[in-house]
Design a protein around this motif. Structure first.
Motif, PDB file in Angstrom:
ATOM      1  N   PRO A   1       0.803  -1.228   0.000  1.00  0.00           N
ATOM      2  CA  PRO A   1       0.000   0.000   0.000  1.00  0.00           C
ATOM      3  C   PRO A   1       0.830   1.270   0.000  1.00  0.00           C
ATOM      4  O   PRO A   1       0.311   2.335  -0.303  1.00  0.00           O
ATOM      5  N   THR A   2       2.108   1.176   0.355  1.00  0.00           N
ATOM      6  CA  THR A   2       2.918   2.392   0.388  1.00  0.00           C
ATOM      7  C   THR A   2       4.028   2.381  -0.662  1.00  0.00           C
ATOM      8  O   THR A   2       4.866   3.279  -0.671  1.00  0.00           O
ATOM      9  N   ASN A   3       4.023   1.399  -1.540  1.00  0.00           N
ATOM     10  CA  ASN A   3       5.068   1.275  -2.554  1.00  0.00           C
ATOM     11  C   ASN A   3       6.467   1.302  -1.949  1.00  0.00           C
ATOM     12  O   ASN A   3       7.364   1.951  -2.471  1.00  0.00           O
ATOM     13  N   SER A   4       6.635   0.605  -0.854  1.00  0.00           N
ATOM     14  CA  SER A   4       7.937   0.594  -0.202  1.00  0.00           C
ATOM     15  C   SER A   4       8.841  -0.507  -0.730  1.00  0.00           C
ATOM     16  O   SER A   4       9.995  -0.593  -0.339  1.00  0.00           O
ATOM     17  N   ILE A   5       8.299  -1.387  -1.568  1.00  0.00           N
ATOM     18  CA  ILE A   5       9.073  -2.529  -2.045  1.00  0.00           C
ATOM     19  C   ILE A   5       9.539  -2.238  -3.471  1.00  0.00           C
ATOM     20  O   ILE A   5       8.746  -1.801  -4.298  1.00  0.00           O
ATOM     21  N   PRO A   6      10.825  -2.446  -3.757  1.00  0.00           N
ATOM     22  CA  PRO A   6      11.345  -2.059  -5.077  1.00  0.00           C
ATOM     23  C   PRO A   6      10.834  -2.966  -6.196  1.00  0.00           C
ATOM     24  O   PRO A   6      10.608  -4.154  -5.994  1.00  0.00           O
ATOM     25  N   PHE A   7      10.646  -2.371  -7.369  1.00  0.00           N
ATOM     26  CA  PHE A   7      10.304  -3.163  -8.556  1.00  0.00           C
ATOM     27  C   PHE A   7      11.579  -3.564  -9.293  1.00  0.00           C
ATOM     28  O   PHE A   7      11.566  -4.481 -10.090  1.00  0.00           O
ATOM     29  N   GLY A   8      12.659  -2.833  -9.046  1.00  0.00           N
ATOM     30  CA  GLY A   8      13.888  -3.028  -9.805  1.00  0.00           C
ATOM     31  C   GLY A   8      14.752  -4.153  -9.285  1.00  0.00           C
ATOM     32  O   GLY A   8      14.291  -5.025  -8.539  1.00  0.00           O
ATOM     33  N   ASP A   9      16.012  -4.110  -9.683  1.00  0.00           N
ATOM     34  CA  ASP A   9      16.937  -5.175  -9.310  1.00  0.00           C
ATOM     35  C   ASP A   9      17.470  -4.973  -7.892  1.00  0.00           C
ATOM     36  O   ASP A   9      17.166  -3.986  -7.246  1.00  0.00           O
TER      37      ASP A   9
END
Lengths: 437, 189
Positions: free
Chosen positions: A289-297
């Motif tokens: 919900p807070t976008n705290s987890i990276p999408f990248g490498d």
């Protein structure tokens, strides 16, 4: 010795022959010089000093929960600290090491014994890690036990000296109840998390006492729990920053481990395909919900190559949702590894483990497709437990207990459908939070 | 390693050379035992505002569900007599929880032998704290008549030696200290 000197020493020692860089499995790698973490710079101590702003400080220090179960099971939201079991256990004075030491002829037998003891007391997973200075908190910062204290005569030892004197780390963990966990961002999910956390505190304290009764030293608040979990083979580190176990997925606690001089045999890090899965899946990053987890490498942070979550944005949400829940748990719930501990789950994880590396991406894509198809892209099941009901919208009140004829004045009655409502909804938060590109 | 059926949930400890120490050796320092920490723990306050309850039958179901979630194998509610001299505060009900005990805690003083006691203290501590947070009085005090109360709460019957015998575990059962409370409940038995 000043702190700066100690840190430099630990950098040098990491590369020395005495403590070679430990292998932590495929999910985490130590690639550069690592500065030991100062426990005073971790989130809760920072917040307790008021460095994270007023809302967070007041949430942590001055907020009593409205939910009776949260008041007895969650750290720092009690009305009376005597009602919170963790306070009682972690603030108790410790016993002495038994002078009549039990001789250990066969460390392997003792390892089996300690694991059997931990499981007998109620732990769900146990692992033994070989101690390494890089796993320990920086010296000079003291010990870190949440909601309690730990003191010992080795406070002035440097991480290298400690790792040399106490070569083993025991990590015992309890798992969160699967069905209750489905109501993440809800008091039901909190019950899964907080009650097993108290149980874990109890088990580890009892295990610590037992090691002392065997005649060996047991230190608490010394080791970074995640490092002990990964090195001790409890699991691999996922994109969501959680240790993912083969039986329980991400639904295990990483409590404060025990460092000891009891002769044991250390476990090896495991490979259950978390590394391959996290490269592709990103379900936790999508639903956070807070976008705290990276999408990248992965990135290299403090000499360690891993996925780096933004702990501050994760933490900052809490005061604003305190009326509805205490612990978010969304990234743990949506993780495809988080499943009931049953044969088909064991079989699938074994399949991933046995699969050669080159074929794993295709297997992962297939498994993720199954997970999205049958468990859902977003988890919003309606969970009912002891009068709690996640089908009641946040802010509304309703008694949905079947057969209840008590007069609940001013409460709604009808709740239809099988959807659970979890505050805040993703669309309410992601427009406020800038994604870290 | 002893032979074991893969579906058997019980682990055998026969080939474990330290198991007897774990079960039977009295701790040299009681400060090392969690049971002692929990026994010495003071009771907290009753929350000033009473939580809105459901009917007594449903509250009973919730109390039992909560006890089961904390690890109790069996839970029963006994009705207490108001004029009983052992019940000077006049609590109307007692919540009795029982835990499976592989070794009898009265004969096994080791940390392992006391694990059922430890689990019982965990359950009664959290459950009584929860009832107090609901806004009702609840107290856990050791009573000589634990097993009698358990029989009265419908957990089993008393043997000729006064031990509780349950249909599920036989005599291999430990009765945790009953929680006496004024939470409106529906008694069993």
């Amino acid at each position: 010795m000043s702190k700066a000197e100690t840190l430099q020493e630990s950098e040098i020692d990491n590369r020395s022959a005495d403590s070679p860089t430990p292998y932590l499995g495929r999910s985490v790698r130590i690639v550069g010089p690592h500065v030991n973490v100062d426990m005073n710079q971790s989130p809760h101590p920072k917040n307790a000093r008021g460095e994270l702003g007023k809302p967070l400080f007041n949430w942590y220090r001055n907020t009593v929960s409205r939910d009776p179960l949260t008041r007895v099971s969650a750290p720092n939201h009690f009305a009376d600290r005597r009602q919170f079991l963790t306070n009682i256990i972690n603030r108790s004075t410790n016993g002495k090491v038994n002078p009549r030491r039990v001789a250990v002829d066969d460390p392997a037998a003792m390892t089996r014994h300690i694991k059997a003891v931990a499981l007998y007391m109620g732990a769900d997973v146990v692992g033994v890690a070989k101690a390494h200075p890089a796993f320990l908190y920086a010296s000079g910062g003291g010990r870190y036990v949440q909601d309690g204290t730990a003191k010992d005569e080795y406070q002035n030892y440097s991480p290298e000296e400690l790792a040399h004197k106490f070569p083993y780390i025991i990590q015992a963990a309890t798992a969160w109840d699967y069905n209750k966990l489905q109501a993440h961002r809800h008091h039901i999910g909190d019950a899964a998390y907080h009650v097993s956390q108290m149980k874990g505190v109890l088990v580890l304290k009892a295990l610590e006492g037992y090691i002392k009764e065997l005649g060996y030293t047991a230190l608490r608040g010394v080791v970074t729990p995640q490092a002990a979990g990964v090195a001790g083979g409890i699991g691999e580190l996922g994109r969501n920053g959680l240790v993912i176990n083969k039986n329980f997925g991400a639904r295990v606690h990483m409590p404060d481990p025990i460092m000891t001089d009891l002769p044991l045999v250390a476990d090896e890090p495991v490979d259950i395909g978390v590394e391959d899965f996290c490269k592709i899946c990103r379900k936790c990053a999508n639903t956070c919900p807070t976008n705290s987890i990276p999408f990248g490498d992965k990135v290299v942070h403090n000499g360690i190559e891993k996925y780096k979550i933004n702990w501050l944005t994760c933490y900052k949400l809490r005061p604003y949702v305190h009326d509805h829940w205490g612990s978010c748990l969304t990234c743990a719930v949506v993780c495809p590894f988080t499943k009931p501990n049953v044969w088909w789950h064991t079989m699938t994880v074994s399949l991933l483990h046995a699969c050669p590396y080159f074929a794993r991406p295709s297997l992962v894509r297939f498994l993720k497709w199954i997970d999205d198809r049958y468990w859902g892209v977003v988890r919003n099941n309606r969970v009912r437990w002891l009068g709690y009901d996640s089908g009641v919208k946040p802010g509304e009140q309703a008694c949905t207990v079947a057969g209840c004829n008590a007069s609940h004045e001013g409460k709604g009655q009808a709740v239809v459908g099988q959807a659970g409502y979890y505050a805040p909804l993703k669309e309410n938060t992601n427009r406020f939070v800038k994604r870290d590109v | 390693v002893a032979f074991q059926f893969p579906w058997s949930k019980k682990t055998s400890h026969r080939d474990d050379p330290y198991w007897d120490f774990f079960i039977n050796t009295t701790p040299a320092d009681l400060g090392n035992t969690v049971t002692e920490m929990l026994r010495k723990a003071p009771e907290g306050n009753v929350f000033p505002a009473k939580t809105e309850l459901h009917t007594p039958e449903i509250t009973t179901r919730h109390v039992k569900g909560m006890a089961e979630y904390f690890g109790a194998a069996m839970t029963g509610i006994a009705k207490l007599a108001a004029d009983d001299p052992t019940n000077p505060e006049g609590f109307p009900f007692a919540v009795v929880c029982a835990i499976e005990a592989e070794y009898d805690p009265r004969k096994s003083p080791g940390i392992g032998g006391q694990v059922p006691v430890q689990n019982g203290l965990f359950i009664t501590f959290v459950l009584s704290a929860w009832i107090r947070e609901l806004g009702f009085r609840a107290t856990v005090a050791p009573q000589p008549a634990d097993e009698k109360l358990a029989a009265q709460a419908g957990l089993g019957t008393l043997s000729s030696e006064g031990r509780l015998v349950t249909p599920q575990f036989g005599v291999k059962v430990y009765v945790a200290n009953p929680i006496r409370t004024d939470l409106p409940l529906a008694p069993d038995g």
